[in-house]
Design a protein around this motif. Structure first.
Motif, mmCIF file in Angstrom:
data_model
loop_
_atom_site.group_PDB
_atom_site.id
_atom_site.type_symbol
_atom_site.label_atom_id
_atom_site.label_comp_id
_atom_site.label_asym_id
_atom_site.label_seq_id
_atom_site.Cartn_x
_atom_site.Cartn_y
_atom_site.Cartn_z
ATOM 1 N N GLU A 191 0.849 -1.177 0.000
ATOM 2 C CA GLU A 191 0.000 0.000 0.000
ATOM 3 C C GLU A 191 0.890 1.232 0.000
ATOM 4 N N SER A 195 -3.145 3.977 -1.024
ATOM 5 C CA SER A 195 -3.840 3.160 -2.020
ATOM 6 C C SER A 195 -3.068 1.877 -2.294
ATOM 7 N N GLU A 196 -3.847 0.842 -2.553
ATOM 8 C CA GLU A 196 -3.250 -0.492 -2.683
ATOM 9 C C GLU A 196 -2.664 -0.664 -4.078
ATOM 10 N N ASN A 199 -1.897 -6.654 -4.385
ATOM 11 C CA ASN A 199 -2.457 -7.554 -3.390
ATOM 12 C C ASN A 199 -2.332 -8.946 -3.991
ATOM 13 N N SER A 485 -5.846 -1.585 -18.847
ATOM 14 C CA SER A 485 -5.265 -1.751 -17.512
ATOM 15 C C SER A 485 -3.750 -1.850 -17.577
ATOM 16 N N ALA A 488 1.077 -2.087 -11.630
ATOM 17 C CA ALA A 488 1.224 -0.958 -10.723
ATOM 18 C C ALA A 488 2.367 -0.038 -11.119
ATOM 19 N N TYR A 491 1.481 1.886 -14.166
ATOM 20 C CA TYR A 491 0.355 2.801 -13.961
ATOM 21 C C TYR A 491 0.828 4.157 -13.458
ATOM 22 N N GLU A 510 -8.163 8.562 -15.382
ATOM 23 C CA GLU A 510 -7.918 7.451 -14.463
ATOM 24 C C GLU A 510 -9.260 6.797 -14.163
ATOM 25 N N GLY A 512 -10.750 3.555 -11.752
ATOM 26 C CA GLY A 512 -10.641 2.354 -10.910
ATOM 27 C C GLY A 512 -9.196 1.980 -10.641
ATOM 28 N N GLN A 513 -9.008 0.705 -10.366
ATOM 29 C CA GLN A 513 -7.707 0.181 -9.962
ATOM 30 C C GLN A 513 -6.768 0.039 -11.148
ATOM 31 N N GLN A 514 -5.781 0.887 -11.235
ATOM 32 C CA GLN A 514 -4.771 0.755 -12.264
ATOM 33 C C GLN A 514 -5.339 0.649 -13.672
ATOM 34 N N GLU A 515 -6.387 1.412 -13.909
ATOM 35 C CA GLU A 515 -6.969 1.394 -15.249
ATOM 36 C C GLU A 515 -7.171 2.807 -15.753
#
Ligand code: ADP
Ligand code: MG
Length: 613
Positions: A191, A195-196, A199, A485, A488, A491, A510, A512-515
């Motif tokens: 993290e 932000s993560e 995982n 996507s 990390a 990104y 940007e 969501g997660q890494q997208e």
């Protein structure tokens, strides 16, 4: 004369030692993660703030330390991992020098909490500038958690040497990935600033690679598996067609330790020989297991360089095994595998198909037929790809174009050519297309050959640069927004590129997660494979050394021109050839493609005479 030699006080000695072990936040991350793995943790969590400059915290559920050990661990040359010198040659743990915690404690504020399974209370120790400030009992989960704050707070010179947050974060991600990859059986979480970023559940190696680098990797990996007396080798190499321009994904691990080794790297390169386009690098994730007695890991303080007893043998094993794997998947044209090997099919080969790699020396790595209907280099005789139409600026020009396209003579054979030559369309037909690649035109008393793909790249590139200069980039909205996507590491870099991309006509955010979500694209791109192009632009920026935004945009424009330009292998109608050449000569620099390769070759009458002499 008086004696002048003194033993250095511990804190000074530690600070000097720290210079070797702790160069930047990423070094702390590496040491702490490795300690957690050495403590047999099955779950490890990394939390960092400001790229590790203000906080690095690693927590694990490993075996923890006793009260006395916790205190001892902070001493230099204090380790539980070896007892006598020979132990170094049977080492299976990451650490053994007993320097890391002492070094970190010498250059940062540190708090350590640890508890073993069989005790109720844990120990908490606080250290600053190498002095233990306090030691207390505490409530804490089983395992160890070490918090490192304000790295180099007592050595401003080193603090000032740290690079930008983006660069330091990249280093941390690199270290994290290396440890996580070496131990797919351990769960890792990372993290950063709340932000993560990662995982990673416990998984197979393949799944771990995919979880780290992105879904796209699943189809890219070719398994390597080889067992010999000297070494057990397993892992994956990337298929050649996915080779990158940056040397990103090249990993060797020896006994689950990440190492660098230029000589073994060459072995992989050799195995890929003839399969890679110039300037691209193979990806590999190769794990060696070797009897620790046959290696020396103690030749470098951070142990990323090691010495092998059988380096040459290992070199040839790697080369043959990788070549064999590439061959098994029909990638390498030939094999030279000498020893007889039993290769059982790898368990996860579902997604492995015979890949389509064309070994054409003139093939342009960035040539990829546009996905749009009508275009495409493989469909034989086609009209001008829609990408080219997309570059037309005015509607008048557009009408002209349509009318040209509506008369589509085949590439004329000699008979009909004569007729055509006698017809009014003399101008258009004075071009011939050779090998679906070059345009030939008589020119004065000689001949002119034009490389169609490069010529079109030049035209598109200059249009792009002109519109950038006028700040009028023509963009088109996509009917359906596209999500792309990234892993990390990538990104954080692509997000830094967003302003440049927007100026170039991309409408993206940007998401969501890494997208990223892409709503619009530069007009001339016309249905590109957005995933492909954004990753290419990212590569371009990674490769880019200058800091000027203009330079970078120029590079990116050249890259986009390559993707959008018509391809070698596309059949072009004579009228379209004339138009292409006209546009080329309207360019500021018609003689070179954006990356500096020739677009035009002239053969004078004298040259022709010589050929016939
Ligand atoms: P080394 O890893 O080379 O032994 P370190 O300074 O990194 O040296 O750590 C010193 C000792 O502290 C280790 O040998 C180990 O016994 C103990 N230790 C460090 N981190 C942990 C951890 N996360 N869990 C359990 N023990 C640890
Ligand atoms: Mg250690």
């Amino acid at each position: 004369m008086a004696d002048i030699i003194r033993l250095l006080p511990d804190n000074v000695a530690n600070q000097i030692a720290a210079g070797e072990v702790v160069q930047r936040p990423a070094s702390v991350v590496k040491e702490l993660l490795e300690n957690s793995v050495d403590a047999d943790a099955s779950e490890v969590q990394l939390i960092a703030q400001d790229s590790g400059k203000t906080l690095i915290q690693v927590s694990d559920n490993g075996k923890g330390m006793t009260e006395t050990d916790a205190r001892m661990a902070l001493q230099r040359h204090a380790t539980s991992k070896i007892r006598k010198a020979e132990d170094i040659f049977s080492i299976m743990t990451k650490g053994f020098r007993g320097e890391a915690l002492a070094s970190i404690a010498a250059v940062a504020k540190m708090q350590l909490k640890t508890r073993q399974a069989n005790t109720e209370l844990g120990t908490e120790i606080k250290v600053a500038a190498n002095e233990v400030e306090s030691q207390e009992y505490c409530q804490c989960p089983q395992g160890t958690s070490i918090k490192v704050q304000n790295l180099f707070y007592n050595i401003p010179a080193r603090r000032n040497f740290l690079k930008s947050n983006q660069v330091e974060l990249r280093h941390i991600i690199d270290e994290f990935e290396r440890v996580a990859m070496a131990h797919p059986e351990v769960a890792f979480r990372f993290e950063h600033n709340g932000s993560e970023l990662f995982n990673l559940p416990p998984s197979s190696l393949r799944q771990r690679i995919v979880n780290i680098f992105g879904k796209r990797y699943n189809e890219k990996l070719v398994p390597v598996d080889e067992e010999t007396e000297v070494v057990r080798l397993e892992g994956f190499v990337g298929k050649p067609e996915f080779a990158k321009k940056t040397r990103g994904e090249q990993f060797f691990f020896v006994n689950h330790r990440y190492i660098r080794n230029g000589y073994l790297h060459k072995a992989v390169q050799k195995a890929f020989e003839g399969l890679l386009l110039e300037g691209s690098h193979p990806s590999y994730f190769l794990f060696m297991e070797i009897d620790p007695a046959r290696i020396d890991v103690n030749i470098h303080p951070t142990k990323t360089e090691i010495k092998f007893e059988d380096e040459r043998v290992i070199h040839s094993i790697i080369r043959t095994a990788v070549k064999h794997s590439l061959g098994q998947y029909n990638i390498a044209p030939s094999l030279d595998f000498e020893h007889d090997q039993q290769y059982s099919p790898p368990p996860q080969n579902k997604s492995v198909e015979a890949p389509g790699i064309y070994i054409d020396p003139n093939f342009n790595p960035f040539d990829k037929a546009p996905q749009s209907g009508g275009g495409g280099s493989s469909s034989g005789h086609t009209k001008m790809p829609s990408a080219y139409q997309g570059s037309r600026p005015t509607s008048q020009e557009s009408r002209q174009w349509e009318s040209l396209l509506s008369k589509i003579p085949e590439i004329p054979d000699t008979e009909s050519q004569k007729e055509l030559l006698e017809s009014k369309e003399l101008h258009a037909v004075s071009y011939l297309q050779i090998g679906k690649k070059y345009l030939l035109k008589s020119h004065g008393e000689g001949l002119m050959l034009i490389h169609q793909a490069r010529a079109h790249q030049r035209i598109l590139f200059e249009k792009m640069m002109r519109s950038l200069a006028n700040q009028q980039v023509a963009a088109q909205q996509l009917l359906f927004p596209v999500q792309v996507s990234f892993n990390a590491g990538d990104y954080s870099e692509i997000v830094a590129l967003l302003p440049s991309l927007r100026e170039m006509g991309f409408d993206l955010d940007e998401f969501g997660q890494q997208e990223l979500i892409v709503h619009g694209i530069p007009l001339f791109l016309e249905n590109p494979n957005l995933e492909e192009i954004l990753h290419r632009l990212l590569e371009e920026s990674k490769n880019h050394s200058s800091h000027s935004k203009e330079d970078l945009q120029e590079k990116m424009a050249a890259e986009m021109a390559k993707v959008a330009a018509l391809k070698v292998g596309t059949v072009i109608e004579p009228q379209a050839m004339a138009h292409l050449v006209d546009e080329l000569f309207a360019c500021e620099n018609p003689y070179h493609s954006p990356d500096g390769r020739p677009t035009i070759v002239n053969l004078a009458l004298g040259d022709l005479d010589k050929t016939f002499a």
